[in-house]
Scaffold this active site. Structure first.
Site, PDB file in Angstrom:
ATOM      1  CD  GLU A 210       1.362   1.808   6.599  1.00 55.68           C
ATOM      2  OE1 GLU A 210       1.052   3.229   6.421  1.00 55.68           O
ATOM      3  OE2 GLU A 210       2.335   1.265   6.766  1.00 55.68           O
TER       4      GLU A 210
ATOM      5  CB  CYS B 292      10.687  -3.720   3.923  1.00 58.27           C
ATOM      6  SG  CYS B 292       9.522  -3.938   2.679  1.00 58.27           S
TER       7      CYS B 292
ATOM      8  CB  CYS C  33       4.151  -8.694   5.354  1.00 58.15           C
ATOM      9  SG  CYS C  33       4.056  -7.050   5.216  1.00 58.15           S
TER      10      CYS C  33
ATOM     11  CE1 TYR D 127       8.161   1.502  -1.008  1.00 53.31           C
ATOM     12  CE2 TYR D 127       9.747   0.139  -0.535  1.00 53.31           C
ATOM     13  CZ  TYR D 127       9.402   1.374  -0.921  1.00 53.31           C
ATOM     14  OH  TYR D 127      10.198   2.764  -0.329  1.00 53.31           O
ATOM     15  N   GLY D 128       4.469  -3.971  -2.018  1.00 52.08           N
ATOM     16  CA  GLY D 128       4.182  -5.204  -2.370  1.00 52.08           C
ATOM     17  C   GLY D 128       3.266  -5.581  -3.900  1.00 52.08           C
TER      18      GLY D 128
ATOM     19  CG  HIS E 256       2.905  -3.498   7.266  1.00 54.22           C
ATOM     20  ND1 HIS E 256       4.004  -3.375   6.516  1.00 54.22           N
ATOM     21  CD2 HIS E 256       2.082  -2.008   7.385  1.00 54.22           C
ATOM     22  CE1 HIS E 256       4.003  -2.154   6.029  1.00 54.22           C
ATOM     23  NE2 HIS E 256       2.942  -1.561   6.678  1.00 54.22           N
TER      24      HIS E 256
ATOM     25  CB  THR F 293       8.241  -5.963  -0.544  1.00 53.71           C
ATOM     26  OG1 THR F 293       7.097  -6.600   0.425  1.00 53.71           O
ATOM     27  CG2 THR F 293       7.883  -6.046  -1.825  1.00 53.71           C
TER      28      THR F 293
ATOM     29  CG  ASP G 232       8.340  -1.513   6.244  1.00 54.20           C
ATOM     30  OD1 ASP G 232       8.397  -2.164   5.155  1.00 54.20           O
ATOM     31  OD2 ASP G 232       7.399  -1.464   6.859  1.00 54.20           O
ATOM     32  CB  SER G 233       6.603   0.152   2.241  1.00 56.85           C
ATOM     33  OG  SER G 233       6.338  -0.926   2.848  1.00 56.85           O
TER      34      SER G 233
HETATM   35  N1  DGL Z   1       6.441  -4.292   5.331  1.00 57.99           N
HETATM   36  C1  DGL Z   1       6.406  -4.771   3.826  1.00 57.99           C
HETATM   37  C2  DGL Z   1       7.018  -5.885   3.895  1.00 57.99           C
HETATM   38  O1  DGL Z   1       7.599  -6.587   4.985  1.00 57.99           O
HETATM   39  C3  DGL Z   1       5.313  -4.824   2.996  1.00 57.99           C
HETATM   40  C4  DGL Z   1       4.439  -3.545   2.825  1.00 57.99           C
HETATM   41  C5  DGL Z   1       4.192  -3.269   1.473  1.00 57.99           C
HETATM   42  O2  DGL Z   1       3.533  -4.146   0.800  1.00 57.99           O
HETATM   43  O3  DGL Z   1       4.869  -2.174   0.989  1.00 57.99           O
HETATM   44  O4  DGL Z   1       6.830  -6.833   2.866  1.00 57.99           O
END
Ligand code: DGL
Length: 269
Positions: free
Chosen positions: A152, A73, A183, A42-43, A185, A75, A10-11
């Protein structure tokens, strides 16, 4: 039988929500997780950037001899999975197909909302998957870019609640009966989503279905570890170890949770 670990990426810390479900579903399996906290979010990055960063994490996981890879993730699943799957032999499992499958099975009024990052919403990956499963489903895709940075930094519950309320405001009047936490998170603040949403809205965390799908693939391909094999869980981050440890300990309920820092050059740039 295959005693090699399952790799997950994941990011940031969001992927731990998927690690948790995979561990619950398959307690005999070892895992290696990499969170690219140095490059989060990453989003709001370009597709090319997301592909390049995800490729680095995949390279790292392959150096750990993983038997399959879960993109924990949304994204990365939306932006990088089709490209990277062509580059590696290991099967890659994403979260969007599973999340859509779960939501299509849950919705009664065929109205589904998806809340995720800007990249995930703009990709319409959920819309495509949901429509593929049931063309009658109407999908609303919403970007909620404020939430990931709060999660985060382990922001308090009240701050997260206000942010969830603000983020969901644009779809408040819509009559969806199912919402996908698109997402990884977001399940960390699932309680805040539940407080803001009407009781009749079902909250779908794709991770449940991802764990089930991974189980099915491993059964099909004879990839389960031997029940006698040593089980280990390794956590790596390109970012701040202390912060990841704090979240890992509270979220996974593992007092011994200990992430290791991955430097640039250690298969991660
Ligand atoms: N956890 C990432 C997802 O599921 C998103 C976090 C990010 O923006 O990097 O999309």
């Amino acid at each position: 039988m295959d005693n090699r670990p399952i790799g997950l990426l994941d990011s940031g810390v969001g992927g731990l929500t998927v690690v948790k479900k995979v561990m619950q579903k398959m307690p005999h399996e070892s895992t290696v997780f990499i969170g690219d906290n140095a490059h989060i979010p990453y989003g709001d990055k370009s597709k090319e950037e997301i592909i390049a960063l995800t490729r680095q994490s995949v390279k790292f996981l392959l150096s750990k001899d993983v038997k399959l890879i879960i993109f924990a993730c949304n994204t990365a699943t939306a932006a990088a999975m089709p490209t990277i799957q062509k580059e590696v032999d290991q099967q890659i499992i994403g979260v969007i197909q599973s999340g859509s499958l779960a939501a299509a099975g849950v919705t009664k009024n065929k109205r589904v909302a998806v809340v995720g990052t800007q990249v995930t919403a703009a990709s319409h990956a959920y819309q495509k998957e949901l429509k593929f499963r049931d063309p009658e489903i109407k999908v609303t895709e919403l970007a909620a870019p404020k939430l990931v940075p709060l999660i985060e930094r382990d922001a308090d519950a009240a701050t997260c609640l206000t942010a969830v309320k603000e983020s969901l405001a644009p779809i408040k009047q819509q009559d969806f009966d199912t919402i996908i936490l698109g997402c990884t998170h977001f399940p960390i603040i699932r309680d805040q989503f539940a407080q803001v949403l009407s009781k009749r809205v079902q909250i779908v965390d794709p991770a449940d279905q991802v764990a089930q799908y991974t189980y099915n693939v491993m059964k099909r391909d004879d990839l389960f570890s031997s029940p006698q094999a040593m089980v280990s869980h390794e956590y790596y981050t390109t970012g701040d170890v202390a912060m990841v440890n704090e979240l890992g300990r509270s979220f996974l309920g593992e007092p011994m949770f200990s992430a290791r820092h991955l430097d640039e050059g250690e298969n991660h740039g």
